[in-house]
Motif scaffolding. Sequence first.
Motif, short mmCIF file in Angstrom:
data_model
loop_
_atom_site.label_atom_id
_atom_site.label_comp_id
_atom_site.label_asym_id
_atom_site.label_seq_id
_atom_site.Cartn_x
_atom_site.Cartn_y
_atom_site.Cartn_z
N MET A 79 -14.13 -40.68 33.90
CA MET A 79 -15.23 -40.52 34.85
C MET A 79 -15.85 -39.14 34.70
N PHE A 80 -17.15 -39.06 34.79
CA PHE A 80 -17.80 -37.74 34.88
C PHE A 80 -18.94 -37.84 35.90
N PRO A 81 -19.16 -36.76 36.64
CA PRO A 81 -20.21 -36.79 37.66
C PRO A 81 -21.56 -36.41 37.07
N THR A 82 -22.59 -36.93 37.67
CA THR A 82 -23.95 -36.49 37.34
C THR A 82 -24.67 -36.19 38.64
N VAL A 96 -39.21 -36.42 42.46
CA VAL A 96 -39.27 -35.21 41.65
C VAL A 96 -38.01 -35.08 40.78
N TYR A 97 -36.90 -35.57 41.31
CA TYR A 97 -35.60 -35.32 40.67
C TYR A 97 -35.10 -36.47 39.80
N ARG A 98 -35.84 -37.60 39.79
CA ARG A 98 -35.43 -38.72 38.93
C ARG A 98 -35.32 -38.26 37.49
N ASN A 99 -36.32 -37.52 37.02
CA ASN A 99 -36.33 -37.09 35.63
C ASN A 99 -35.21 -36.08 35.33
N LEU A 100 -34.91 -35.25 36.34
CA LEU A 100 -33.80 -34.30 36.19
C LEU A 100 -32.49 -35.05 36.02
N VAL A 105 -27.98 -37.37 32.69
CA VAL A 105 -27.28 -38.55 32.14
C VAL A 105 -27.37 -38.55 30.62
N GLU A 106 -28.59 -38.38 30.11
CA GLU A 106 -28.78 -38.42 28.65
C GLU A 106 -27.89 -37.39 27.95
N GLU A 107 -27.96 -36.16 28.43
CA GLU A 107 -27.26 -35.09 27.72
C GLU A 107 -25.75 -35.23 27.85
N MET A 108 -25.25 -35.63 29.02
CA MET A 108 -23.80 -35.74 29.18
C MET A 108 -23.24 -36.94 28.43
N VAL A 109 -24.03 -38.01 28.33
CA VAL A 109 -23.57 -39.16 27.53
C VAL A 109 -23.51 -38.77 26.07
N ARG A 110 -24.49 -37.98 25.64
CA ARG A 110 -24.53 -37.61 24.22
C ARG A 110 -23.52 -36.49 23.89
N ALA A 111 -23.33 -35.57 24.83
CA ALA A 111 -22.54 -34.38 24.51
C ALA A 111 -21.04 -34.62 24.61
N GLN A 112 -20.63 -35.58 25.44
CA GLN A 112 -19.18 -35.76 25.67
C GLN A 112 -18.66 -36.90 24.80
N PRO A 113 -17.35 -36.86 24.52
CA PRO A 113 -16.81 -37.84 23.57
C PRO A 113 -16.59 -39.21 24.21
N MET A 114 -17.54 -40.10 24.03
CA MET A 114 -17.35 -41.46 24.56
C MET A 114 -17.94 -42.47 23.57
N ASP A 115 -17.30 -43.62 23.50
CA ASP A 115 -17.77 -44.68 22.61
C ASP A 115 -18.75 -45.61 23.33
N ALA A 116 -18.66 -45.65 24.65
CA ALA A 116 -19.59 -46.43 25.47
C ALA A 116 -19.53 -45.83 26.87
N ALA A 134 -29.93 -43.42 29.47
CA ALA A 134 -29.21 -44.24 28.49
C ALA A 134 -30.14 -44.62 27.33
N ALA A 135 -31.39 -44.93 27.65
CA ALA A 135 -32.34 -45.29 26.59
C ALA A 135 -32.54 -44.11 25.64
#
Length: 564
Positions: A79-82, A96-100, A105-116, A134-135
């Motif tokens: 688990m990781f928080p966003t 205003v904060y949806r894009n933030l 989400v994008e960066e933490m999914v990409r930066a941390q070691p996960m297969d899915a 995710a997209a």
Amino acid sequence: MAETLGLDNGLTNYGDRDFARYLRRSMAHSMGISSELLSRPVIGIAASPSDFNNCHRYMPQLVEAVSRGVLAAGGLPRMFPTVSLGEVFLNPTSMVYRNLMSMDVEEMVRAQPMDAVVLIGGCDKTVPAQLMGAASANRPAIQLVTGPMSTGRHKGERLGACTDCRRFWGKFRAGEIDSTEIQIVETRLATTAGTCAVMGTASTMACIAEALGMSLPGTAAIPAVDSQRLVAAEESGKAAVRLARSPILPSQVITEQSVENAFRVLMALGGSTNAIIHLTAVAGRLGIRISPQRLNDISDETPVLVDLKPVGEGYMEDFHAAGGMGAVLRELRPLLNLDCLTIDGRTLRERLNERAGWVDRKIIRPFTDPVSNVGGLISLHGSLAPEGAIFKRAAATPALFEKEGRAVVFEGLEDLSARVDSPDLDVTADDILVLKNAGPLAAGMPEAGYLPIPSKLAKAGVKDMVRISDARMSGTAYGTIVLHVSPEAAAGGPLEAVRNGDRIRLSVSKKTIDLLVDPAEVARRLEERKPLPKKRGGYQELYQRTVTQAPEGCDLDFLAQARS
Ligand code: FES
């Protein structure tokens, strides 16, 4: 079957890969995890719990259930928080904060070691943000939603946030109920964990995630407090492990065809106007664009099938019991692109070939006997909105569909709240209320488009008027309301030029919205426009410099593109 990298995904750069691997495992051991588990595929669980987000109150139980599923299927859950966005706890507006959140989400999914990854969200902006992230990350991902609230009771009547919140507030403003009763109602509108109980933005986006193929079948509408919600979480965990071993990427699921399906579902649900902006933003992350004309074609071809508030009568708990998204998709089947892939590895056709369950036809109507023959939402164009505006015809008053009237203008949100209830306001029920400077640039596009009926008219029994703005409207609201006028006033759109007493014409049949003022005079007035004060520093400055208009999804321009 692909080889999973697990913890070896994206090693930290020390200039020595073996050292990076050794150090990572050593730190992972410090969490008390056995070597056997550390060698499994890693499934991230993007969680968004927050004491400022009532809709995510059961997030810990959902994380636990997803973890159970991941472990049972042979993966290692992490688990990781966003960022979390609780709709009514954010100023000036969660939009205003949806894009933030999507960047997080994008960066933490990409930066941390996960297969899915399993993305758990629910409240209005969280699911769009997670789908956008995710997209962009384009790693195997499954959306799980927190599920809708169950209804409360007041004087023998069922209540659900937030259509009934507005209905009772309208009664209070009109003097039909007193302050004691509205205080009692306040405690009975939102009585369980979960997202708003009607087909508002959160529920619409949950259904859209399923229609896109990003959630497991049948999971969009399970109530937050139903034990099946935890089963759905467990199944999502198992499915994520399958995805890790046989990857299906968001870019394979979110395609022009599945986005069209999602727009059709939006129409059939009589869903939220906000979903148009969010779905546009999600699709935009993968370079997909559905034109306003195509949107109108889809709307004209697709009947409203679902009889839920704010358009109809039922609540999300009824929708789930009635057959949920499976029943809606089956009715729409002849109109859908059936070859679309879903994250469970099947096509939509294969899903719909399964045996159908019982359907409550009071809530989910057959295609041949719909709630309305045409879809709930349309795009308007005209001299007041050269780049478009959105109108929820399913939640509007048909008698006001063809209307010309005198503009009563509010220059901004403060002006609106200062004057709308003034006894001196020069307004009649035949006028058109106009709110400026509430678009994405000027104000972060709050849900202020549901302008209150001026209190002197409300007390006289006026229930609806034509209202126009560059703002959004809550998915739980209703009325003859033109939203998302683009370009917004602060971006130099003709809306900025509207003055008290100008004539405006709305034609739903022609899908037009026009300012009946000479174009040369409009241009002259626009030259007097004062520039917006610049925001300085941090995310606010980035937002103001880069946010796009509603037809582009109000994304930040540099995020709204496919990238490697
Ligand atoms: Fe979260 Fe309504 S407040 S969905």
